[in-house]
Design a protein around this motif. Structure first.
Motif, PDB file in Angstrom:
ATOM      1  N   LYS A  48       0.281  60.412 -73.086  1.00  0.00           N
ATOM      2  CA  LYS A  48       0.206  61.180 -74.334  1.00  0.00           C
ATOM      3  C   LYS A  48      -0.154  62.648 -74.084  1.00  0.00           C
ATOM      4  O   LYS A  48      -0.961  63.247 -74.790  1.00  0.00           O
ATOM      5  CB  LYS A  48      -0.789  60.538 -75.311  1.00  0.00           C
ATOM      6  N   CYS A  49       0.467  63.206 -73.071  1.00  0.00           N
ATOM      7  CA  CYS A  49       0.234  64.627 -72.759  1.00  0.00           C
ATOM      8  C   CYS A  49       1.058  65.528 -73.666  1.00  0.00           C
ATOM      9  O   CYS A  49       0.774  66.724 -73.793  1.00  0.00           O
ATOM     10  CB  CYS A  49       0.583  64.913 -71.300  1.00  0.00           C
ATOM     11  N   GLY A  50       2.118  64.982 -74.264  1.00  0.00           N
ATOM     12  CA  GLY A  50       2.918  65.767 -75.199  1.00  0.00           C
ATOM     13  C   GLY A  50       3.910  66.725 -74.567  1.00  0.00           C
ATOM     14  O   GLY A  50       4.544  67.506 -75.272  1.00  0.00           O
TER      15      GLY A  50
ATOM     16  N   CYS B 147       6.786  66.089 -73.285  1.00  0.00           N
ATOM     17  CA  CYS B 147       8.150  65.749 -73.715  1.00  0.00           C
ATOM     18  C   CYS B 147       8.463  66.388 -75.067  1.00  0.00           C
ATOM     19  O   CYS B 147       9.556  66.918 -75.271  1.00  0.00           O
ATOM     20  CB  CYS B 147       8.350  64.243 -73.763  1.00  0.00           C
TER      21      CYS B 147
ATOM     22  N   CYS C 130       8.655  64.791 -67.980  1.00  0.00           N
ATOM     23  CA  CYS C 130       7.549  63.806 -68.021  1.00  0.00           C
ATOM     24  C   CYS C 130       6.888  63.672 -66.642  1.00  0.00           C
ATOM     25  O   CYS C 130       7.547  63.351 -65.663  1.00  0.00           O
ATOM     26  CB  CYS C 130       8.053  62.445 -68.486  1.00  0.00           C
TER      27      CYS C 130
ATOM     28  N   VAL D  39       8.149  58.479 -67.233  1.00  0.00           N
ATOM     29  CA  VAL D  39       8.636  57.787 -68.433  1.00  0.00           C
ATOM     30  C   VAL D  39       9.979  58.418 -68.826  1.00  0.00           C
ATOM     31  O   VAL D  39      10.188  59.613 -68.623  1.00  0.00           O
ATOM     32  CB  VAL D  39       7.617  57.925 -69.597  1.00  0.00           C
TER      33      VAL D  39
HETATM   34  S1  SF4 Z   1       6.416  60.319 -72.346  1.00  0.00           S
HETATM   35 FE1  SF4 Z   1       5.704  61.480 -70.528  1.00  0.00          FE
HETATM   36  S2  SF4 Z   1       5.742  63.631 -71.173  1.00  0.00           S
HETATM   37 FE2  SF4 Z   1       5.811  62.385 -73.047  1.00  0.00          FE
HETATM   38  S3  SF4 Z   1       3.656  62.196 -73.700  1.00  0.00           S
HETATM   39 FE3  SF4 Z   1       4.155  60.385 -72.439  1.00  0.00          FE
HETATM   40  S4  SF4 Z   1       3.525  60.963 -70.336  1.00  0.00           S
HETATM   41 FE4  SF4 Z   1       3.639  62.874 -71.520  1.00  0.00          FE
END
Ligand code: SF4
Ligand code: FES
Length: 222
Positions: free
Chosen positions: A121-123, A125, A185, A189
């Motif tokens: 959930k780093c955001g 993407c 990502c 993912v």
């Molecule tokens: S899919 Fe990957 S980039 Fe997107 S929030 Fe999750 S870890 Fe981060």
């Protein structure tokens, strides 16, 4: 030296007012996302020496409201995440309250969703997504990836709930399949793949919904 270490050095020695968000320093908590030379990246997972020739520029993540400096507001991001019901749903609620309940799964069933469960959930993407640049209401690759993560889980019975949510004006059909979400990502993912699979499931479901069509569980329609 990582970009995060460099920023903390700058904060300690040159400008105490620099606002940065971070926690784990090991690409696990998802807090330190920022634009680094134009790409969304984790500051704790990016080495400064990658940019020794080009120079290094940092900025706040795109497509998020700015709080200050390198800190952006993730409230909307987490609301979209919550909107896809990101947990196992069972038709029999009481079953989940019983400690003896056991949901068995084999290796092949685990493989259906495993990579999507690595999301931190780093955001990043969402910051890379060209659709979100033009449609802030778009559910976005992170939430759609998590919708698929639970839909694809053989222990879950909430697929129809999520498919209804993503088959909407700001849902899966807004994706242009640029693939930039999957490209940036840091955890491997592939949200773009998840969106394609959700589309396939929604189309399969609409065929199954036709009068006279045989009943088939969503997992069988992959
Ligand atoms: S899919 Fe990957 S980039 Fe997107 S929030 Fe999750 S870890 Fe981060
Ligand atoms: S500080 Fe936790 S992911 Fe970078």
């Amino acid at each position: 030296m990582t970009v995060l270490s460099a920023l903390l050095y700058a904060k300690e020695n040159f400008d105490h007012s620099i606002a940065i968000r971070y926690s784990c320093r090991m690409a696990s908590c998802g807090s330190c996302g920022m634009m680094i030379n134009g790409l969304p990246r984790l500051a704790c997972y990016t080495q400064v020496n990658e940019f020794s020739a080009s120079g290094l520029t940092v900025g706040p993540l795109e497509h998020y409201p700015l709080v200050r400096d390198l800190v952006t507001d993730f409230d909307g991001f987490f609301s979209k995440h919550q909107s896809v019901v990101p947990f196992l749903v069972r038709e029999n609620q009481a079953e989940q309250e019983t400690s003896e309940s056991e949901y068995r799964q084999n290796g092949a069933e685990l493989d259906e969703f495993l990579q999507f469960s690595y999301c931190i959930k780093c955001g990043l993407c969402n910051a890379a997504c060209p659709t979100l640049a033009n449609d802030s209401g778009f559910i976005g690759p992170q939430a759609l990836g998590q919708a698929y993560r639970y839909v694809a889980d053989s222990r879950d019975e909430g697929a129809l709930l999520r498919l209804k949510k993503v088959d909407s004006r700001h849902g899966i059909w807004r994706c242009h399949f640029a693939g930039s979400c999957s490209f940036v990502c840091p955890k491997g993912v592939d949200p773009a793949l998840a969106i394609q699979r959700l589309r396939r499931l929604v189309i399969s479901k609409s065929k199954l919904d036709r009068p006279g069509a045989p009943l088939m569980p969503v997992h069988a329609a992959h």
